[in-house]
Scaffold this motif. Structure first.
Motif, PDB file in Angstrom:
ATOM      1  N   VAL A  12     -35.511 -16.741   4.180  1.00 27.73           N
ATOM      2  CA  VAL A  12     -35.700 -15.426   4.737  1.00 27.73           C
ATOM      3  C   VAL A  12     -35.901 -15.836   6.217  1.00 27.73           C
ATOM      4  O   VAL A  12     -36.517 -16.692   6.847  1.00 27.73           O
ATOM      5  CB  VAL A  12     -36.799 -14.877   4.306  1.00 27.73           C
ATOM      6  N   GLY A  13     -35.035 -15.039   7.000  1.00 28.11           N
ATOM      7  CA  GLY A  13     -34.856 -15.419   8.446  1.00 28.11           C
ATOM      8  C   GLY A  13     -33.869 -16.188   9.118  1.00 28.11           C
ATOM      9  O   GLY A  13     -33.457 -16.438  10.182  1.00 28.11           O
ATOM     10  N   SER A  14     -33.154 -16.906   8.143  1.00 26.59           N
ATOM     11  CA  SER A  14     -31.937 -17.874   8.424  1.00 26.59           C
ATOM     12  C   SER A  14     -30.933 -16.863   9.116  1.00 26.59           C
ATOM     13  O   SER A  14     -30.431 -15.920   8.589  1.00 26.59           O
ATOM     14  CB  SER A  14     -31.611 -18.594   7.191  1.00 26.59           C
ATOM     15  N   THR A  15     -30.353 -17.540   9.877  1.00 25.45           N
ATOM     16  CA  THR A  15     -29.188 -16.917  10.871  1.00 25.45           C
ATOM     17  C   THR A  15     -27.845 -17.631   9.988  1.00 25.45           C
ATOM     18  O   THR A  15     -27.782 -19.018  10.177  1.00 25.45           O
ATOM     19  CB  THR A  15     -28.987 -16.957  12.153  1.00 25.45           C
ATOM     20  N   ILE A  16     -27.040 -16.525   9.255  1.00 25.42           N
ATOM     21  CA  ILE A  16     -25.739 -17.063   8.935  1.00 25.42           C
ATOM     22  C   ILE A  16     -24.574 -16.679   9.473  1.00 25.42           C
ATOM     23  O   ILE A  16     -24.638 -15.860  10.159  1.00 25.42           O
ATOM     24  CB  ILE A  16     -25.623 -17.045   7.551  1.00 25.42           C
ATOM     25  N   SER A  17     -23.571 -17.441   9.367  1.00 20.30           N
ATOM     26  CA  SER A  17     -22.183 -17.170   9.948  1.00 20.30           C
ATOM     27  C   SER A  17     -20.973 -17.110   8.772  1.00 20.30           C
ATOM     28  O   SER A  17     -21.418 -17.545   7.551  1.00 20.30           O
ATOM     29  CB  SER A  17     -21.616 -18.282  11.009  1.00 20.30           C
ATOM     30  N   GLU A  36     -20.105 -18.872  -0.491  1.00 19.15           N
ATOM     31  CA  GLU A  36     -19.994 -18.776   1.212  1.00 19.15           C
ATOM     32  C   GLU A  36     -20.212 -17.512   1.544  1.00 19.15           C
ATOM     33  O   GLU A  36     -19.691 -16.214   0.785  1.00 19.15           O
ATOM     34  CB  GLU A  36     -18.652 -19.062   1.491  1.00 19.15           C
ATOM     35  N   SER A  37     -20.757 -17.122   2.535  1.00 18.67           N
ATOM     36  CA  SER A  37     -21.013 -15.916   3.233  1.00 18.67           C
ATOM     37  C   SER A  37     -19.829 -15.378   3.692  1.00 18.67           C
ATOM     38  O   SER A  37     -19.009 -16.010   4.452  1.00 18.67           O
ATOM     39  CB  SER A  37     -22.041 -15.825   4.379  1.00 18.67           C
ATOM     40  N   GLU A  38     -19.580 -14.040   3.314  1.00 23.25           N
ATOM     41  CA  GLU A  38     -18.257 -13.248   3.941  1.00 23.25           C
ATOM     42  C   GLU A  38     -18.753 -12.651   5.344  1.00 23.25           C
ATOM     43  O   GLU A  38     -17.948 -11.979   5.652  1.00 23.25           O
ATOM     44  CB  GLU A  38     -17.753 -12.475   2.927  1.00 23.25           C
ATOM     45  N   ILE A  39     -19.905 -12.484   5.445  1.00 26.85           N
ATOM     46  CA  ILE A  39     -20.381 -11.881   6.818  1.00 26.85           C
ATOM     47  C   ILE A  39     -21.380 -12.794   7.761  1.00 26.85           C
ATOM     48  O   ILE A  39     -21.752 -13.905   7.094  1.00 26.85           O
ATOM     49  CB  ILE A  39     -21.251 -10.569   6.372  1.00 26.85           C
ATOM     50  N   SER A  40     -21.424 -12.290   8.878  1.00 23.63           N
ATOM     51  CA  SER A  40     -22.524 -13.136   9.689  1.00 23.63           C
ATOM     52  C   SER A  40     -23.877 -12.229  10.003  1.00 23.63           C
ATOM     53  O   SER A  40     -23.601 -10.800   9.735  1.00 23.63           O
ATOM     54  CB  SER A  40     -22.026 -13.470  11.238  1.00 23.63           C
ATOM     55  N   GLU A  79     -25.539 -12.658 -13.421  1.00 18.15           N
ATOM     56  CA  GLU A  79     -24.637 -12.016 -13.782  1.00 18.15           C
ATOM     57  C   GLU A  79     -23.348 -11.778 -12.597  1.00 18.15           C
ATOM     58  O   GLU A  79     -23.672 -11.900 -11.400  1.00 18.15           O
ATOM     59  CB  GLU A  79     -24.879 -10.569 -14.014  1.00 18.15           C
ATOM     60  N   PHE A  80     -22.276 -11.507 -13.006  1.00 20.34           N
ATOM     61  CA  PHE A  80     -21.001 -11.320 -11.971  1.00 20.34           C
ATOM     62  C   PHE A  80     -21.308  -9.809 -11.284  1.00 20.34           C
ATOM     63  O   PHE A  80     -22.008  -9.081 -11.867  1.00 20.34           O
ATOM     64  CB  PHE A  80     -19.943 -10.948 -12.872  1.00 20.34           C
ATOM     65  N   ASP A  81     -21.176 -10.027  -9.943  1.00 20.61           N
ATOM     66  CA  ASP A  81     -21.591  -8.885  -9.074  1.00 20.61           C
ATOM     67  C   ASP A  81     -23.054  -8.647  -9.077  1.00 20.61           C
ATOM     68  O   ASP A  81     -23.409  -7.608  -8.357  1.00 20.61           O
ATOM     69  CB  ASP A  81     -20.819  -7.579  -9.422  1.00 20.61           C
ATOM     70  N   GLN A  82     -23.977  -9.372  -9.373  1.00 24.02           N
ATOM     71  CA  GLN A  82     -25.356  -9.298  -9.055  1.00 24.02           C
ATOM     72  C   GLN A  82     -25.816  -9.609  -7.547  1.00 24.02           C
ATOM     73  O   GLN A  82     -25.122 -10.568  -7.104  1.00 24.02           O
ATOM     74  CB  GLN A  82     -26.223 -10.354 -10.152  1.00 24.02           C
ATOM     75  N   PRO A  83     -26.501  -8.631  -7.115  1.00 22.46           N
ATOM     76  CA  PRO A  83     -27.140  -9.022  -5.636  1.00 22.46           C
ATOM     77  C   PRO A  83     -28.027 -10.150  -5.485  1.00 22.46           C
ATOM     78  O   PRO A  83     -28.576 -10.475  -6.485  1.00 22.46           O
ATOM     79  CB  PRO A  83     -27.852  -7.566  -5.321  1.00 22.46           C
ATOM     80  N   LEU A  84     -27.541 -10.950  -4.477  1.00 23.38           N
ATOM     81  CA  LEU A  84     -28.220 -12.310  -4.488  1.00 23.38           C
ATOM     82  C   LEU A  84     -29.103 -12.439  -3.355  1.00 23.38           C
ATOM     83  O   LEU A  84     -30.267 -12.818  -3.182  1.00 23.38           O
ATOM     84  CB  LEU A  84     -27.242 -13.394  -4.518  1.00 23.38           C
ATOM     85  N   PHE A  85     -28.539 -11.705  -1.979  1.00 22.11           N
ATOM     86  CA  PHE A  85     -29.170 -11.768  -0.750  1.00 22.11           C
ATOM     87  C   PHE A  85     -28.826 -10.424   0.127  1.00 22.11           C
ATOM     88  O   PHE A  85     -27.642 -10.014  -0.113  1.00 22.11           O
ATOM     89  CB  PHE A  85     -28.730 -12.913   0.131  1.00 22.11           C
ATOM     90  N   LEU A  86     -29.966 -10.156   0.996  1.00 23.31           N
ATOM     91  CA  LEU A  86     -29.698  -9.149   1.887  1.00 23.31           C
ATOM     92  C   LEU A  86     -29.520  -9.579   2.981  1.00 23.31           C
ATOM     93  O   LEU A  86     -30.286 -10.507   3.353  1.00 23.31           O
ATOM     94  CB  LEU A  86     -30.762  -8.179   1.747  1.00 23.31           C
ATOM     95  N   VAL A  87     -28.508  -9.211   3.895  1.00 22.45           N
ATOM     96  CA  VAL A  87     -28.129  -9.503   5.172  1.00 22.45           C
ATOM     97  C   VAL A  87     -28.191  -8.807   6.206  1.00 22.45           C
ATOM     98  O   VAL A  87     -27.590  -7.568   6.052  1.00 22.45           O
ATOM     99  CB  VAL A  87     -26.906 -10.530   5.128  1.00 22.45           C
ATOM    100  N   ASP A  88     -28.984  -8.748   7.336  1.00 27.12           N
ATOM    101  CA  ASP A  88     -28.859  -7.831   8.591  1.00 27.12           C
ATOM    102  C   ASP A  88     -27.647  -8.299   9.234  1.00 27.12           C
ATOM    103  O   ASP A  88     -27.838  -9.257   9.847  1.00 27.12           O
ATOM    104  CB  ASP A  88     -30.224  -7.714   9.035  1.00 27.12           C
TER     105      ASP A  88
END
Length: 157
Positions: free
Chosen positions: A104-109, A127-131, A146-155
């Motif tokens: 939590v708090g990590s910046t991703i690209s 892999e992230s499809e968003i930054s 499961e397929f399509d299960q939410p894993l992470f929330l990204v701001d």
């Protein structure tokens, strides 16, 4: 048919605009159902059939969508969800002695690995499809997903 071919088929069907695709082979049967945006999520059924016997097939169980509290949905509406593209076991680390991919708090690209999912003894890097910035981790390490299960929330801001 391996997991990559199934993933590619799911992506192809979702992009094609088809509402339902059924594929039957000697040893398995796949049904992929999609709906228009704003309604129910994509549903995929993979049913393995025994190779040595020709037994009658039982109908696939209909998955039920988990319900979340309405207050939480309003708070999380401004965030983008990274979802699982496959069924398997989620690992937040590349190996037990390594640090986690993201906190939590990590910046991703776009293109950064956020976790791995083991499916059929294969480790698939997700892999992230968003930054943006990880604001919530929705799945524990070594948990089945499961397929399509939410894993992470990204701001994304």
């Amino acid at each position: 048919m391996d997991i990559r071919e199934i993933q590619n088929l799911i992506k192809f069907v979702s992009k094609s605009g088809a509402t339902e695709v059924k594929l039957e082979m000697d040893d398995f049967k796949i049904t992929i159902k999609t709906t228009l945006e704003g309604s129910e999520p994509t549903t995929t059924y993979v049913q393995q059939m025994p190779v040595s016997q020709a037994l009658p097939q039982a109908p696939a169980a209909q998955p039920t969508a988990p319900t979340a509290p309405a207050v939480e949905a309003n708070d999380d509406a401004k965030y983008i969800t990274i979802k699982s593209p496959i069924i398997g076991t989620l690992y937040r680390k590349p190996s037990p002695d390594k640090p986690v991919f993201v906190e939590v708090g990590s910046t991703i690209s776009k293109g950064d690995v956020v976790c791995v999912i083991e499916a059929m003894k294969l480790f698939n890097e997700i892999e992230s499809e968003i930054s943006g910035k990880i604001v919530k981790i929705l799945v524990d390490d070594s948990s089945p997903v499961e397929f399509d299960q939410p894993l992470f929330l990204v701001d994304p801001s």
